[in-house]
Design a protein around this motif. Structure first.
Motif, PDB file in Angstrom:
ATOM      1  N   TRP A   1       0.841  -1.203   0.000  1.00 50.06           N
ATOM      2  CA  TRP A   1       0.000   0.000   0.000  1.00 50.06           C
ATOM      3  C   TRP A   1       0.878   1.257   0.000  1.00 50.06           C
ATOM      4  CZ3 TRP A   1      -4.197   2.222  -1.314  1.00 50.06           C
ATOM      5  CH2 TRP A   1      -4.656   3.385  -0.685  1.00 50.06           C
ATOM      6  N   LYS A   2       1.926   1.217   0.803  1.00 48.91           N
ATOM      7  CA  LYS A   2       2.859   2.343   0.864  1.00 48.91           C
ATOM      8  C   LYS A   2       3.535   2.537  -0.502  1.00 48.91           C
ATOM      9  CE  LYS A   2       6.686   4.097   3.628  1.00 48.91           C
ATOM     10  NZ  LYS A   2       7.610   3.834   4.720  1.00 48.91           N
ATOM     11  N   SER A   3       3.967   1.467  -1.107  1.00 50.12           N
ATOM     12  CA  SER A   3       4.584   1.545  -2.436  1.00 50.12           C
ATOM     13  C   SER A   3       3.581   2.040  -3.477  1.00 50.12           C
ATOM     14  CB  SER A   3       5.108   0.175  -2.875  1.00 50.12           C
ATOM     15  OG  SER A   3       6.129  -0.254  -2.032  1.00 50.12           O
ATOM     16  N   PHE A   4       2.360   1.540  -3.404  1.00 44.66           N
ATOM     17  CA  PHE A   4       1.313   1.948  -4.342  1.00 44.66           C
ATOM     18  C   PHE A   4       1.078   3.452  -4.248  1.00 44.66           C
ATOM     19  CE2 PHE A   4      -3.118   2.781  -5.438  1.00 44.66           C
ATOM     20  CZ  PHE A   4      -3.270   2.086  -6.639  1.00 44.66           C
ATOM     21  N   ARG A   5       0.972   3.964  -3.019  1.00 46.30           N
ATOM     22  CA  ARG A   5       0.734   5.408  -2.825  1.00 46.30           C
ATOM     23  C   ARG A   5       1.883   6.239  -3.385  1.00 46.30           C
ATOM     24  NH1 ARG A   5      -0.281   5.069   2.936  1.00 46.30           N
ATOM     25  NH2 ARG A   5       1.163   6.800   3.007  1.00 46.30           N
ATOM     26  N   LYS A   6       3.121   5.758  -3.234  1.00 40.93           N
ATOM     27  CA  LYS A   6       4.275   6.483  -3.786  1.00 40.93           C
ATOM     28  C   LYS A   6       4.225   6.504  -5.311  1.00 40.93           C
ATOM     29  CE  LYS A   6       7.716   5.729  -0.166  1.00 40.93           C
ATOM     30  NZ  LYS A   6       8.949   5.013   0.185  1.00 40.93           N
ATOM     31  N   MET A   7       3.795   5.406  -5.907  1.00 41.55           N
ATOM     32  CA  MET A   7       3.722   5.317  -7.369  1.00 41.55           C
ATOM     33  C   MET A   7       2.565   6.145  -7.927  1.00 41.55           C
ATOM     34  SD  MET A   7       4.466   1.238  -7.873  1.00 41.55           S
ATOM     35  CE  MET A   7       3.910   1.217  -9.563  1.00 41.55           C
ATOM     36  N   ASP A   8       1.524   6.351  -7.133  1.00 34.64           N
ATOM     37  CA  ASP A   8       0.332   7.082  -7.567  1.00 34.64           C
ATOM     38  C   ASP A   8       0.621   8.583  -7.562  1.00 34.64           C
ATOM     39  OD1 ASP A   8      -2.232   7.832  -8.262  1.00 34.64           O
ATOM     40  OD2 ASP A   8      -3.114   7.322  -6.311  1.00 34.64           O
ATOM     41  N   LEU A   9       1.370   9.023  -8.572  1.00 35.71           N
ATOM     42  CA  LEU A   9       1.873  10.393  -8.604  1.00 35.71           C
ATOM     43  C   LEU A   9       0.765  11.447  -8.634  1.00 35.71           C
ATOM     44  CD1 LEU A   9       4.805   9.829 -11.126  1.00 35.71           C
ATOM     45  CD2 LEU A   9       4.907   9.897  -8.615  1.00 35.71           C
ATOM     46  N   ASP A  10      -0.333  11.156  -9.310  1.00 32.77           N
ATOM     47  CA  ASP A  10      -1.419  12.141  -9.389  1.00 32.77           C
ATOM     48  C   ASP A  10      -2.464  11.959  -8.289  1.00 32.77           C
ATOM     49  OD1 ASP A  10      -2.799   9.880 -10.227  1.00 32.77           O
ATOM     50  OD2 ASP A  10      -3.288  10.679 -12.218  1.00 32.77           O
ATOM     51  N   LYS A  11      -2.205  11.036  -7.365  1.00 31.65           N
ATOM     52  CA  LYS A  11      -3.080  10.775  -6.202  1.00 31.65           C
ATOM     53  C   LYS A  11      -4.520  10.451  -6.614  1.00 31.65           C
ATOM     54  CE  LYS A  11       0.422  11.748  -3.617  1.00 31.65           C
ATOM     55  NZ  LYS A  11       1.398  10.681  -3.665  1.00 31.65           N
ATOM     56  N   SER A  12      -4.665   9.742  -7.748  1.00 31.44           N
ATOM     57  CA  SER A  12      -5.992   9.410  -8.260  1.00 31.44           C
ATOM     58  C   SER A  12      -6.557   8.128  -7.649  1.00 31.44           C
ATOM     59  CB  SER A  12      -5.933   9.240  -9.780  1.00 31.44           C
ATOM     60  OG  SER A  12      -5.137   8.103 -10.109  1.00 31.44           O
TER      61      SER A  12
END
Length: 176
Positions: A24-35
């Motif tokens: 989840w932490k990695s996913f949030r970092k990858m989600d650059l546009d916070k979509s």
């Protein structure tokens, strides 16, 4: 982190709750546009994936609802296949799906050409690549239908132990 990661720890996947939190932490970092979902471009923002010509195919496979992006549920289900706890069948099926672009359960001559073209780029002339594709289909198409089925694919790649190479290790180090 919130409920998103804890909800997914209860789902049927190959990760324990701690691994889900890290993912989840990695996913949030990858989600650059916070979509709340990852585009192909966001996957490509990872340096280790920038040179991989198959990232688009991986996103297509992970994107089970077909909306062009990967949400956290799809991310967990997709990466779960690469868990050390994932079985050989899951990994082989994923590798097969890279080539089965139209998802009909077979690798056609055209699909094999397209995927290999992604991998070799301009290092081979199209006619050379087509010869390679034709020979591959001819040699490995056991039932003579002009395409490669999943069992035929497994017969080819199982001895290569590809399933042992398709493994994701979730870091269990200290969180920042």
């Amino acid at each position: 982190m919130g409920n998103e990661a804890s909800h997914h720890s209860e789902m049927g996947n190959n990760f324990d709750p701690d691994e889900i939190r890290r993912l989840w932490k990695s996913f949030r970092k990858m989600d650059l546009d916070k979509s709340g979902s990852l585009s192909t471009e966001e996957f490509m923002s990872l340096p280790e994936l920038q040179q991989n010509p198959l990232v688009g195919r991986v996103v297509d496979i992970f994107d089970t609802d077909g909306n062009g992006e990967v949400d956290f549920h799809e991310f967990i289900e997709g990466t779960s296949q690469f868990s050390v706890k994932g079985d050989e069948e899951q990994k082989l099926r994923f590798a097969f799906q890279i080539y089965d672009m139209d998802k009909d359960g077979y690798i056609s001559n055209g699909e094999l050409f397209q995927v290999l073209k992604m991998m070799v780029g301009n290092n081979l002339k199209d006619w050379q690549l087509q010869q390679l594709v034709d020979k591959t289909i001819l040699v490995h198409d056991q039932d003579g239908d002009g395409r490669i089925s999943f069992p035929e694919f497994c017969d080819v790649v199982r001895n290569m132990e590809i399933h042992k190479k398709l493994v994701l290790f979730v870091d269990h180090g200290q969180e920042n």
